[in-house]
Structures are given as C-alpha cells and as structure tokens.
Design a protein around this motif. Structure first.
Motif, PDB file in Angstrom:
ATOM      1  N   ALA A   1       0.830  -1.204   0.000  1.00 52.27           N
ATOM      2  CA  ALA A   1       0.000   0.000   0.000  1.00 52.27           C
ATOM      3  C   ALA A   1       0.866   1.256   0.000  1.00 52.27           C
ATOM      4  O   ALA A   1       0.487   2.277  -0.586  1.00 52.27           O
ATOM      5  CB  ALA A   1      -0.925   0.004   1.213  1.00 52.27           C
ATOM      6  N   TYR A   2       2.031   1.183   0.643  1.00 50.41           N
ATOM      7  CA  TYR A   2       2.942   2.330   0.661  1.00 50.41           C
ATOM      8  C   TYR A   2       3.722   2.435  -0.642  1.00 50.41           C
ATOM      9  O   TYR A   2       4.068   3.533  -1.077  1.00 50.41           O
ATOM     10  CB  TYR A   2       3.910   2.217   1.834  1.00 50.41           C
ATOM     11  N   LEU A   3       4.027   1.324  -1.263  1.00 48.82           N
ATOM     12  CA  LEU A   3       4.807   1.334  -2.499  1.00 48.82           C
ATOM     13  C   LEU A   3       3.958   1.695  -3.713  1.00 48.82           C
ATOM     14  O   LEU A   3       4.406   2.454  -4.583  1.00 48.82           O
ATOM     15  CB  LEU A   3       5.461  -0.038  -2.719  1.00 48.82           C
ATOM     16  N   PHE A   4       2.740   1.165  -3.776  1.00 49.08           N
ATOM     17  CA  PHE A   4       1.913   1.326  -4.970  1.00 49.08           C
ATOM     18  C   PHE A   4       0.617   2.092  -4.717  1.00 49.08           C
ATOM     19  O   PHE A   4      -0.090   2.424  -5.661  1.00 49.08           O
ATOM     20  CB  PHE A   4       1.587  -0.050  -5.569  1.00 49.08           C
ATOM     21  N   GLY A   5       0.304   2.357  -3.452  1.00 52.95           N
ATOM     22  CA  GLY A   5      -0.860   3.157  -3.127  1.00 52.95           C
ATOM     23  C   GLY A   5      -2.153   2.369  -3.107  1.00 52.95           C
ATOM     24  O   GLY A   5      -2.369   1.470  -3.908  1.00 52.95           O
ATOM     25  N   ASN A   6      -3.025   2.714  -2.181  1.00 53.39           N
ATOM     26  CA  ASN A   6      -4.373   2.143  -2.120  1.00 53.39           C
ATOM     27  C   ASN A   6      -5.224   3.092  -1.286  1.00 53.39           C
ATOM     28  O   ASN A   6      -5.341   2.944  -0.073  1.00 53.39           O
ATOM     29  CB  ASN A   6      -4.362   0.749  -1.515  1.00 53.39           C
TER      30      ASN A   6
END
Length: 268
Positions: free
Chosen positions: A117-122
């Motif tokens: 979630a921190y690397l690719f976002g959500n």
C-alpha cells in the motif's frame, strides 16, 4: 451509485479532493522551480523512514515524515553551503533512503504489513486520521499562499530577482521544502512511493499547456488532479487493480488528450 454509500469510498473521495488540493499547490511550485528531481529524491528517501518505523514498531508514516523533512533540508543545505551539486545530493539521499528502507524491512521480524500500500498506493484504505492530517496541511498551505503568494511566486520563477527585492528567499525555500516533504508523505497512501512524483507534476504540465499563469496553474492542477483521482479510483474499484496506478494512468491520458486537442487546433 451504491458505491458512494460506503464509508470507505466516501473517505477515499474526501482524501482524493484534499490530496488534489495540496499536490496542486505544492506541485505548481515544484514544476515552476524545476524541483521535480528533488521531489523524487524526497519521495524515495521516505522509504527509509517507513522501514525504520516497521522495524521499531512505530507509526511508519510518522517516521517517513521525519526522514523526508530531514532529507529536504539536507539537500537544500548541502547544495547551497557545502559546494555540492544539487543533483549529486539528491542522488545520495535517494539511494540512501531506499537502501535503509530495504535493510530495516529485512530486519523486521515477520513480514512488514501493508507494505504494498505504501509502495503502490491504495486510497481505499485511507483512514479518518489520514484525512484529518491532510486537512490540516491543506489549510496551512492555503493560508501561507494567501499571505505570501507573490513572494513565493517570485522565488519560484526568478530566485535572483527575489534576492534583489530583499525577500526572505532562504526562509521561503526552506518553508516550501518542508511543505513538499509533508505533502509527499501524506500523499503516499494515494498513489504510493513509486508513482507519487507523477501526481506532483502531471496535472501541472497538463494545465501548463494551456496557460502560464501561476494562479491558474494551481486551480487547474487541483481540478485535473481530482478528476484523475476520482476516475482512477472508480475504475480501479471495479477492475480490482491498484488505485494508484490507475490514477496516474488517467492523468497521463488527460495530458495526451489535452496535447492532442491543442495540436489539432494549432493545425487548424
């Protein structure tokens, strides 16, 4: 329409609007001052803070913010006072942050939760705490730009002219670097570390195709950014793909469409 009745989706829409506001304001300064590479360095340096937060069992966003602010101030100080080229300083903190992040995450017992979630976002996982923090940042940015709009604009477009006008250039630069760092960390939930630099630049360069007015670029960037966030959010929900990647994809499409329309009109 049932989708809009869910609390998590309402939070995502609110977070999208607030993020579009802060990124629209800060991103316009970044593009105008040609600080895109710096924003990328700060973004990736924050990964070291995330890793340290996981390793120490602390809030990773808080640690990432500390890393980002120190990195932003460090680049500004080293490049201006230590006779080190700015791009070299940025490359150094970029590499250091990523390396420390990898090491700390590797040393963390078990698997680091929600790392993707921190690397690719959500943005669908955004919490009320995140919304409150982004709201505070948005209010602070609006107040600062309302009070010192012309001074910030002078520094963004012509640093030498600002110095001749005896403006507090260093104070403005460090203040804006602080806001850049905080904006980056609080926007990580939206598109992730890997894609965040695009959210700070794509809306601005899209609007810049139409106008060069600093104030209009800010307003236009907010509109384009929010449109991209909402469209990407809805598409990613129904297609079950990472929201961050789809948001950036929509922003790229908006840029290409704008470029194509202007090219067609110019040919006419």
């Amino acid at each position: 329409m049932e989708l809009f009745q869910y609390t998590f989706f309402q939070n995502a829409l609110t977070g999208s609007l607030l993020t579009a506001i802060v990124c629209g304001i800060v991103g316009t300064y970044i593009v105008s001052r040609r600080l895109v590479f710096i924003s990328g360095g700060i973004t990736h340096a924050s990964f070291g803070g995330l890793g340290l937060g996981f390793y120490l069992g602390m809030n990773p966003i808080l640690m990432a913010m500390v890393f980002s602010i120190l990195s932003a101030f460090g680049v500004e100080w080293v490049s201006k006072t230590q006779n080190v080229r700015e791009d070299s300083a940025i490359a150094g903190i970029w590499s250091l942050g990523m390396a420390l992040g990898v090491i700390f995450i590797f040393l963390t017992p078990g698997y680091a939760p929600n790392l993707s979630a921190y690397l690719f976002g959500n943005i669908l996982t955004i919490s009320m705490t995140d919304i409150i923090l982004i709201t505070i940042l948005a209010v602070m940015l609006v107040i600062v730009f309302l009070l010192f709009f012309h001074e910030i604009m002078y520094v963004a477009f012509d640093n030498d002219f600002a110095i001749t006008q005896r403006l507090p250039v260093k104070t403005i630069e460090y203040t804006m670097m602080f806001f850049i760092a905080v904006t980056i960390v609080l926007s990580i939930r939206l598109v992730g570390i890997m894609l965040l630099m695009s959210l700070l630049t794509l809306p601005q360069i899209t609007v810049n195709l139409i106008t060069s007015d600093f104030k209009k670029i800010i307003w236009g960037s907010i509109l384009v950014g929010f449109t991209g966030c909402v469209a990407g959010l809805i598409l990613s929900y129904f297609l079950n793909v990472p929201s961050g990647a789809f948001i950036i994809l929509v922003l790229v499409v908006l840029f290409l469409i704008t470029k194509g329309i202007l090219f067609f009109l110019h040919r006419q």
